[in-house]
Motif scaffolding. Structure first.
Motif, mmCIF file in Angstrom:
data_model
loop_
_atom_site.group_PDB
_atom_site.id
_atom_site.type_symbol
_atom_site.label_atom_id
_atom_site.label_comp_id
_atom_site.label_asym_id
_atom_site.label_seq_id
_atom_site.Cartn_x
_atom_site.Cartn_y
_atom_site.Cartn_z
ATOM 1 N N ASN A 273 0.839 -1.192 0.000
ATOM 2 C CA ASN A 273 0.000 0.000 0.000
ATOM 3 C C ASN A 273 0.878 1.249 0.000
ATOM 4 O O ASN A 273 2.047 1.199 0.392
ATOM 5 C CB ASN A 273 -0.896 0.034 1.243
ATOM 6 N N PRO A 274 0.331 2.378 -0.413
ATOM 7 C CA PRO A 274 1.095 3.622 -0.329
ATOM 8 C C PRO A 274 1.521 3.910 1.104
ATOM 9 O O PRO A 274 0.809 3.603 2.049
ATOM 10 C CB PRO A 274 0.100 4.680 -0.831
ATOM 11 N N SER B 54 1.946 5.263 4.607
ATOM 12 C CA SER B 54 0.948 5.978 5.396
ATOM 13 C C SER B 54 1.048 5.535 6.840
ATOM 14 O O SER B 54 1.919 4.750 7.217
ATOM 15 C CB SER B 54 -0.460 5.686 4.870
ATOM 16 N N THR C 224 -5.963 0.347 -0.814
ATOM 17 C CA THR C 224 -5.291 0.953 -1.962
ATOM 18 C C THR C 224 -6.308 1.339 -3.027
ATOM 19 O O THR C 224 -6.238 2.434 -3.610
ATOM 20 C CB THR C 224 -4.273 -0.027 -2.557
ATOM 21 N N GLN D 154 -8.016 4.490 -2.130
ATOM 22 C CA GLN D 154 -7.073 5.539 -1.716
ATOM 23 C C GLN D 154 -7.263 5.971 -0.258
ATOM 24 O O GLN D 154 -7.156 7.149 0.074
ATOM 25 C CB GLN D 154 -7.179 6.745 -2.652
ATOM 26 N N GLU E 99 -3.979 7.598 1.289
ATOM 27 C CA GLU E 99 -3.814 8.999 0.902
ATOM 28 C C GLU E 99 -4.739 9.902 1.712
ATOM 29 O O GLU E 99 -4.366 11.043 2.046
ATOM 30 C CB GLU E 99 -4.092 9.161 -0.597
ATOM 31 N N ASN F 178 -3.129 10.387 5.030
ATOM 32 C CA ASN F 178 -2.005 11.318 4.897
ATOM 33 C C ASN F 178 -2.481 12.763 4.782
ATOM 34 O O ASN F 178 -1.742 13.695 5.111
ATOM 35 C CB ASN F 178 -1.163 10.958 3.672
ATOM 36 N N ALA F 179 -3.726 12.931 4.324
ATOM 37 C CA ALA F 179 -4.301 14.274 4.218
ATOM 38 C C ALA F 179 -4.944 14.708 5.530
ATOM 39 O O ALA F 179 -5.506 15.807 5.616
ATOM 40 C CB ALA F 179 -5.342 14.302 3.096
ATOM 41 N N ASN G 28 -14.048 6.748 -3.411
ATOM 42 C CA ASN G 28 -12.651 7.183 -3.350
ATOM 43 C C ASN G 28 -12.474 8.036 -2.090
ATOM 44 O O ASN G 28 -12.970 9.162 -2.010
ATOM 45 C CB ASN G 28 -12.276 7.982 -4.599
ATOM 46 N N PHE H 267 -9.763 9.441 -0.678
ATOM 47 C CA PHE H 267 -8.906 10.631 -0.777
ATOM 48 C C PHE H 267 -9.649 11.789 -1.413
ATOM 49 O O PHE H 267 -9.651 12.919 -0.889
ATOM 50 C CB PHE H 267 -7.649 10.290 -1.577
ATOM 51 N N THR I 3 -10.760 15.619 0.201
ATOM 52 C CA THR I 3 -9.884 16.708 -0.256
ATOM 53 C C THR I 3 -10.536 17.601 -1.300
ATOM 54 O O THR I 3 -10.060 18.706 -1.546
ATOM 55 C CB THR I 3 -8.574 16.151 -0.848
#
Length: 504
Positions: free
Chosen positions: A143-144, A146, A161, A164, A167, A170-171, A495, A497, A501
């Motif tokens: 996974n990304p 994080s 993943t 997202q 992500e 992370n935001a 989604n 992320f 955002t």
């Protein structure tokens, strides 16, 4: 510890759930909550099988013409030879029992009553046999990068993943301030990945506490873990790891239950001010068919009779819709799995799936990779799961649900874990006795979407209008399939992320 690989053993044909390194024979399994994934079944025929949906002979749902219940309903119910067992103010619903075969007709004449119908029992999901976990995942993350990196089995959670979720974390969006009610079977209330986020539990199943009482697969623990397993450096992590969980048991540990319990669970979740309600359960019911009647003895089928109750099924959907509308009007975003009958709702309009077909419910179809373990960084994660129900009016959004469609019995290794390749295409989460397991179904897709809804609510500071949550989900979803709303992905695959955002 070095991972080991156990020789295959049989898995119950009633469900698909694999414990890490406790393997099974693929030839002996079917998808969880589903008909065999090899073919799209005639859903109406499947739903009409004896034992699928059963009319409860002495149990009734009273449906008011409005959202208000008639005055002095208890006394009027008694006069109709019944006993009022619960009233749900604001929904226009009440529950009653009676041994009088003419009770429905008598109570239906009470001023202000729209209809009186029997309650129905159904198999909300099918449990699998016991699974064990004896491995440690320590290899490269899939996974990304994080906050989830320190979770032992985070590398197996490809669904995060796909939507997202890392992500989104992370935001800064992690679900803090959101309360998610999970209506399901029993839960492992002491599971180390669930316990930190559990703020309450309640059972509406007579004779069974909220605590999962078996040693087999815990469907409720699995769904709750996908939504909000804690970020605690142990096993898995939820889509919204800082959201809180209200665990509401409306099905037996063995997966069966009654629609009245579902209604009570929805009402209770609203009274506890849940922001999101997830229901990874349901029944596909023909609108025009015969059903078994338990004759008031649910544990004895010898005297069961068959009845044709087309109007009762129509009114049952009205009753559930009253409950889900009440929830929506009181600030709860209601999410339900679309069902695993591989049914085209546009073609087979005789079939109604409850509760995903009820008013104001966000219905979630399932997506899955095929052979993800062979190429974790390059495999398409958004294939349509082989079992998922579909139809433009039947699916609102899609989310990861997993599948076992990968052919053969190849062995793969992901993050230090050896298992059948097809197993890695399923969803990995919590189960009973503090363990973890794979499972597949729209039951697993709904919690991914509920987790995203919790992230949205958390970003808003809590107390968010469900219409705004739905609008945000729609505006942020990845529009897969045909442009616009399509039969398989609805408005798109959620989604996380983008949901937290994008400009509001």
């Amino acid at each position: 510890m070095h991972p080991s690989f156990f020789t295959p053993r049989s898995l119950s044909v009633l469900g698909l759930s694999l414990g890490l390194l406790a393997s099974c024979s693929k030839e002996d399994i079917q998808l969880k909550d589903a008909a065999p994934q090899s073919a799209a079944l005639s859903s109406a025929a499947a739903a009409a099988d004896a034992g699928s949906v059963v009319r409860r002979g002495n149990q009734y749902i009273i449906i008011s013409s409005t959202d208000a219940l008639p005055a002095d309903l208890a006394a009027q119910t008694q006069a109709a030879n019944g006993t009022l067992t619960d009233q749900l103010p604001g929904t226009g619903l009440a529950l009653a029992t009676s041994t009088d075969p003419n009770f429905a007709a008598k109570a239906g004449r009470i001023s202000g009553v729209r209809s009186v119908i029997h309650d129905f029992s159904f198999q909300g999901f099918n449990p699998a046999s016991d699974r064990n976990l004896e491995a440690v995942a320590e290899a490269e993350n899939t996974n990304p990068a994080s906050a989830g990196d320190n979770e032992r089995y985070f590398p197996l959670q490809w669904g995060h993943t796909a939507i997202q979720a890392p992500e989104a974390w992370n935001a800064g969006a992690r679900g803090a301030g959101a309360l998610v009610a999970v209506l399901d079977g029993g839960f492992d209330l002491t599971h180390p990945d669930l316990q930190p986020n559990i703020v309450g539990s309640r059972s509406f199943v007579p004779g069974e506490p909220a605590q999962f009482g078996l040693t087999s697969f815990s469907h409720g623990s699995h769904t709750a873990g996908t939504i909000a397993a804690a970020d605690n450096s142990l096993g898995v992590i939820g889509v919204a790891p800082d959201a809180k969980l209200l665990l509401v048991k409306v099905l037996r540990d063995a997966g069966s239950g009654s629609f009245s319990w579902m209604i009570q669970g929805i009402y209770y979740a609203v009274e506890q001010k849940a922001d999101v309600i997830n229901m990874s359960l349901g029944a596909a019911i023909p609108r025009n068919s015969k059903f078994r009647d338990d004759n008031g003895t649910p544990d004895d089928t010898t005297d069961d009779k068959w009845v044709n109750e087309t109007k009762e099924i129509q009114e049952l959907l009205v009753a559930i819709s009253k409950a889900t509308t009440y929830a929506t009007q009181h600030g709860a975003t209601v999410i339900a799995s679309s069902g695993n009958d591989a049914n085209n709702g546009q073609r087979d309009q005789d079939l109604v799936h409850i509760p995903s077909g009820a008013t104001n419910v966000i219905s979630i179809s399932a997506t899955a990779p095929t052979g993800w373990a062979m190429n974790p960084f390059g495999t398409n994660l958004d294939g349509v799961a082989s079992y998922t129900n579909y139809g433009i009016s039947d699916v609102t959004f899609a989310a990861p649900g997993g599948d076992a469609a990968y052919p053969g019995s190849d062995i793969s290794t992901v993050a230090g874990v050896r298992q059948y390749t097809y197993a890695f295409d399923m969803v990995f989460s919590c189960t009973s006795l503090g363990r973890y397991t794979w499972s597949a179904g729209t039951s697993m897709a709904g919690p991914h979407a509920a987790g995203v809804a919790a992230l949205i609510v958390g970003k808003n500071g809590g107390q968010m209008d469900p219409a705004q949550v739905r609008a945000t989900l729609r505006a942020s979803a990845d529009d897969l399939g045909k442009p616009g709303r399509d039969p398989y992905y609805g408005y798109g695959r959620v989604n996380a992320f983008r949901a937290v955002t994008q400009a509001q």
